[in-house]
Each structure stands twice: as structure tokens, then as C-alpha cells.
Write an enzyme that holds these catalytic residues in place. Structure first.
Site, PDB file in Angstrom:
ATOM      1  N   GLY A  45       0.774  -1.252   0.000  1.00 46.10           N
ATOM      2  CA  GLY A  45       0.000   0.000   0.000  1.00 46.10           C
ATOM      3  C   GLY A  45       0.796   1.287   0.000  1.00 46.10           C
ATOM      4  O   GLY A  45       0.354   2.292  -0.539  1.00 46.10           O
ATOM      5  N   GLU A 100       3.549   4.264   6.009  1.00 44.59           N
ATOM      6  CA  GLU A 100       2.302   3.503   5.871  1.00 44.59           C
ATOM      7  C   GLU A 100       1.303   4.252   5.002  1.00 44.59           C
ATOM      8  O   GLU A 100       1.331   5.489   4.944  1.00 44.59           O
ATOM      9  CB  GLU A 100       1.662   3.307   7.262  1.00 44.59           C
ATOM     10  CG  GLU A 100       1.862   1.932   7.866  1.00 44.59           C
ATOM     11  CD  GLU A 100       1.026   0.829   7.223  1.00 44.59           C
ATOM     12  OE1 GLU A 100       0.666   0.933   6.026  1.00 44.59           O
ATOM     13  OE2 GLU A 100       0.753  -0.153   7.914  1.00 44.59           O
ATOM     14  N   ASP A 104      -5.300   1.992  10.787  1.00 46.18           N
ATOM     15  CA  ASP A 104      -6.709   1.700  11.034  1.00 46.18           C
ATOM     16  C   ASP A 104      -6.867   1.224  12.487  1.00 46.18           C
ATOM     17  O   ASP A 104      -6.899   2.043  13.395  1.00 46.18           O
ATOM     18  CB  ASP A 104      -7.126   0.653   9.997  1.00 46.18           C
ATOM     19  CG  ASP A 104      -8.599   0.348   9.986  1.00 46.18           C
ATOM     20  OD1 ASP A 104      -9.408   1.246  10.224  1.00 46.18           O
ATOM     21  OD2 ASP A 104      -8.963  -0.818   9.714  1.00 46.18           O
ATOM     22  N   LYS A 132      -7.191   6.642  10.551  1.00 47.20           N
ATOM     23  CA  LYS A 132      -8.608   6.533  10.919  1.00 47.20           C
ATOM     24  C   LYS A 132      -8.697   6.365  12.424  1.00 47.20           C
ATOM     25  O   LYS A 132      -8.883   5.242  12.911  1.00 47.20           O
ATOM     26  CB  LYS A 132      -9.201   5.268  10.278  1.00 47.20           C
ATOM     27  CG  LYS A 132      -9.685   5.361   8.862  1.00 47.20           C
ATOM     28  CD  LYS A 132     -10.321   4.005   8.506  1.00 47.20           C
ATOM     29  CE  LYS A 132     -10.628   3.889   7.052  1.00 47.20           C
ATOM     30  NZ  LYS A 132     -10.963   2.482   6.691  1.00 47.20           N
ATOM     31  N   ASP A 165      -5.618  -0.464  -2.035  1.00 51.05           N
ATOM     32  CA  ASP A 165      -6.346  -1.384  -2.906  1.00 51.05           C
ATOM     33  C   ASP A 165      -7.649  -1.882  -2.306  1.00 51.05           C
ATOM     34  O   ASP A 165      -7.887  -1.800  -1.114  1.00 51.05           O
ATOM     35  CB  ASP A 165      -5.489  -2.631  -3.168  1.00 51.05           C
ATOM     36  CG  ASP A 165      -5.439  -3.562  -1.952  1.00 51.05           C
ATOM     37  OD1 ASP A 165      -5.181  -3.055  -0.839  1.00 51.05           O
ATOM     38  OD2 ASP A 165      -5.682  -4.773  -2.099  1.00 51.05           O
ATOM     39  N   ARG A 171      -5.116   0.517  -6.978  1.00 50.26           N
ATOM     40  CA  ARG A 171      -3.905   1.147  -6.431  1.00 50.26           C
ATOM     41  C   ARG A 171      -3.399   2.261  -7.330  1.00 50.26           C
ATOM     42  O   ARG A 171      -2.783   3.205  -6.870  1.00 50.26           O
ATOM     43  CB  ARG A 171      -2.776   0.111  -6.283  1.00 50.26           C
ATOM     44  CG  ARG A 171      -3.036  -0.969  -5.245  1.00 50.26           C
ATOM     45  CD  ARG A 171      -1.742  -1.710  -4.949  1.00 50.26           C
ATOM     46  NE  ARG A 171      -1.931  -2.974  -4.255  1.00 50.26           N
ATOM     47  CZ  ARG A 171      -2.052  -3.110  -2.937  1.00 50.26           C
ATOM     48  NH1 ARG A 171      -2.051  -2.062  -2.165  1.00 50.26           N
ATOM     49  NH2 ARG A 171      -2.201  -4.310  -2.398  1.00 50.26           N
TER      50      ARG A 171
HETATM   51  P1  5GP Z   1      -4.478  -1.932  10.843  1.00 49.75           P
HETATM   52  O1  5GP Z   1      -3.537  -3.031  11.169  1.00 49.75           O
HETATM   53  O2  5GP Z   1      -4.085  -0.580  11.397  1.00 49.75           O
HETATM   54  O3  5GP Z   1      -5.897  -2.291  11.217  1.00 49.75           O
HETATM   55  O4  5GP Z   1      -4.584  -1.853   9.299  1.00 49.75           O
HETATM   56  C1  5GP Z   1      -3.628  -1.291   8.527  1.00 49.75           C
HETATM   57  C2  5GP Z   1      -3.762  -1.767   7.099  1.00 49.75           C
HETATM   58  O5  5GP Z   1      -5.119  -2.096   6.754  1.00 49.75           O
HETATM   59  C3  5GP Z   1      -3.399  -0.661   6.168  1.00 49.75           C
HETATM   60  O6  5GP Z   1      -2.005  -0.601   5.975  1.00 49.75           O
HETATM   61  C4  5GP Z   1      -4.171  -1.029   4.925  1.00 49.75           C
HETATM   62  O7  5GP Z   1      -3.418  -1.959   4.165  1.00 49.75           O
HETATM   63  C5  5GP Z   1      -5.427  -1.691   5.443  1.00 49.75           C
HETATM   64  N1  5GP Z   1      -6.571  -0.735   5.489  1.00 49.75           N
HETATM   65  C6  5GP Z   1      -7.148  -0.170   6.567  1.00 49.75           C
HETATM   66  N2  5GP Z   1      -8.144   0.666   6.225  1.00 49.75           N
HETATM   67  C7  5GP Z   1      -8.191   0.650   4.877  1.00 49.75           C
HETATM   68  C8  5GP Z   1      -8.996   1.340   3.892  1.00 49.75           C
HETATM   69  O8  5GP Z   1      -9.894   2.153   4.164  1.00 49.75           O
HETATM   70  N3  5GP Z   1      -8.715   1.058   2.593  1.00 49.75           N
HETATM   71  C9  5GP Z   1      -7.738   0.184   2.212  1.00 49.75           C
HETATM   72  N4  5GP Z   1      -7.577  -0.010   0.908  1.00 49.75           N
HETATM   73  N5  5GP Z   1      -6.962  -0.471   3.095  1.00 49.75           N
HETATM   74  C10 5GP Z   1      -7.183  -0.237   4.411  1.00 49.75           C
HETATM   75 MG    MG Z   2      -4.822  -3.900   1.123  1.00 51.22          MG
HETATM   76 MG    MG Z   3      -0.526  -0.588   4.794  1.00 52.91          MG
END
Ligand code: 5GP
Ligand code: MG
Ligand code: MG
Length: 185
Positions: A45, A100, A104, A132, A165, A171
Site C-alpha cells: 500500500g 504507511e 486503522d 482513521k 487497494d 492502487r
Molecule cells: P491496521 O492493522 O491498522 O488495522 O490496518 C492497517 C492496514 O489495513 C493498512 O495498511 C491497509 O493496508 C489496510 N486498510 C485499513 N483501512 C483501509 C482502507 O480504508 N482502505 C484500504 N484499501 N486499506 C485499508
Molecule cells: Mg490492502
Molecule cells: Mg498498509
């Protein structure tokens, strides 16, 4: 591709403008450290963000990638990221800036920071294009004098484009937008 997008949240111009500010901040913050930082992109990403960011950082940085997977082709995190591709560079005693696309739940960063700490990084900073905060489940802590750089606060929508993606698509959109829900339902 564009027809699958409901709303554009950040245009190419808005991203470039914000990214230039982040790059200047990083340049200022790291210009007097004895060793210049390693920018560690989280694949896949962050690849576009990292590429654009480094071209605006006026320091002799090194670049590496790590692969974290927690999503598969769903829009929900399974909560336990795995690191499929480890670092090429030795980060012992180095300043690492994790790059990053989006933070999320915080799971990925929590695990990644622990991993980098165990490899002896003297500081771990994070530069994320999007955050987020409303979805945060895990609180991560930076290492050493690590700093947190964030491009934009993202509302709680599933966004794609500029590296992000859905099922490995979108992407290459130059902007970031909200995917129409019917695409992933
Ligand atoms: P975390 O481990 O913080 O929950 O998630 C991080 C990863 O989840 C990000 O690097 C990304 O790859 C994916 N992700 C989280 N939210 C989104 C979103 O709204 N769109 C996309 N495409 N990927 C997301
Ligand atoms: Mg992804
Ligand atoms: Mg990521």
C-alpha cells in the site's frame, strides 16, 4: 476504475501539497541526526506514497520494504498481521521511519514496531498518509525520540487509490476516494 468510486476525498494536488509539508518536516527533524534515517515502506500500500515522499526529502535516506498482510481480499482486518518479507537493511542503532498508507485498528503498527525494536532500531517514527482514529483498537508506542507524521485524518469509509487497494485493484488511481459499497458487498 473511476466509475467504482463514490466520492473523491483527496485529489492528486491535495496529496502532493500535504506530502511536501510532511517531507519538509522530516527533513528538518532528521537533518542533524548522526545517521540519516531508513524509510521503511509497508508493502504494498505505501509504495506510491513512499516514492513521492522520498523525492521531497532533502537528506541521504536509505529505503527498504517490509510486507505486512492482514486483509486478504476482504475489507475487514483479521487482527494478526504477518511479516512475509523481512528487512534487507540492518537497522541496529538506526533511525527508522515506517511509511504507511493508512493506520486503522493499529494492529499492524503495534506488531511492526515491536519487531523493529527487537532488531535494535534506536528510534522508530511513523509517517502515514492517512489515519482513521475512530477505528483504533490497539495503542502503539513509538521508540526512542520517534515522531508521528500524518497526512490526513480519514473518516470511517473504506478508501482506495494512491496505493490503497481493494482485492489488489485501484492502487493506480492518482487520487484517494471512497469505493461504492456495492463493489465489495
Ligand atoms: P491496521 O492493522 O491498522 O488495522 O490496518 C492497517 C492496514 O489495513 C493498512 O495498511 C491497509 O493496508 C489496510 N486498510 C485499513 N483501512 C483501509 C482502507 O480504508 N482502505 C484500504 N484499501 N486499506 C485499508
Ligand atoms: Mg490492502
Ligand atoms: Mg498498509
Amino acid at each position: 476504475m473511476e466509475k467504482d468510486i463514490e466520492t473523491i476525498l483527496w485529489t492528486e494536488e491535495a496529496i502532493t501539497q500535504r506530502l511536501t509539508q510532511l517531507a519538509s518536516q522530516i527533513t528538518a527533524d532528521f537533518k542533524s541526526t548522526p545517521s540519516s534515517p531508513i524509510l521503511l515502506g509497508v508493502a504494498t500500500g505505501a509504495f506510491i506514497f513512499l516514492a513521492d515522499l522520498v523525492r521531497n526529502i532533502n537528506l541521504p535516506v536509505s529505503i527498504d520494504f517490509i510486507r505486512a498482510s492482514s486483509y486478504g481480499s476482504s475489507t475487514l482486518s483479521n487482527g494478526a498481521p504477518t511479516f512475509a518479507l523481512d528487512l534487507k537493511l540492518d537497522i541496529q542503532g538506526k533511525h527508522v521511519i515506517v511509511v504507511e498508507d493508512i493506520v486503522d485498528t493499529g494492529n499492524t503498527l503495534y506488531c511492526l514496531i515491536a519487531h523493529l525494536k527487537s532488531k535494535g532500531a534506536s528510534s522508530v517514527s511513523v509517517c502515514t498518509l492517512l489515519d482513521k482514529p475512530s477505528r483504533r483498537k490497539v495503542k502503539f508506542e513509538l521508540v526512542g525520540n520517534g515522531k508521528y507524521y500524518c497526512g490526513f485524518e480519514c473518516p470511517d469509509y473504506f478508501v482506495v487509490g494512491y496505493g490503497l487497494d481493494f482485492a489488489e485493484r485501484y492502487r493506480n488511481l492518482p487520487f484517494i476516494g471512497v469505493l461504492k459499497p456495492e463493489i465489495y458487498k
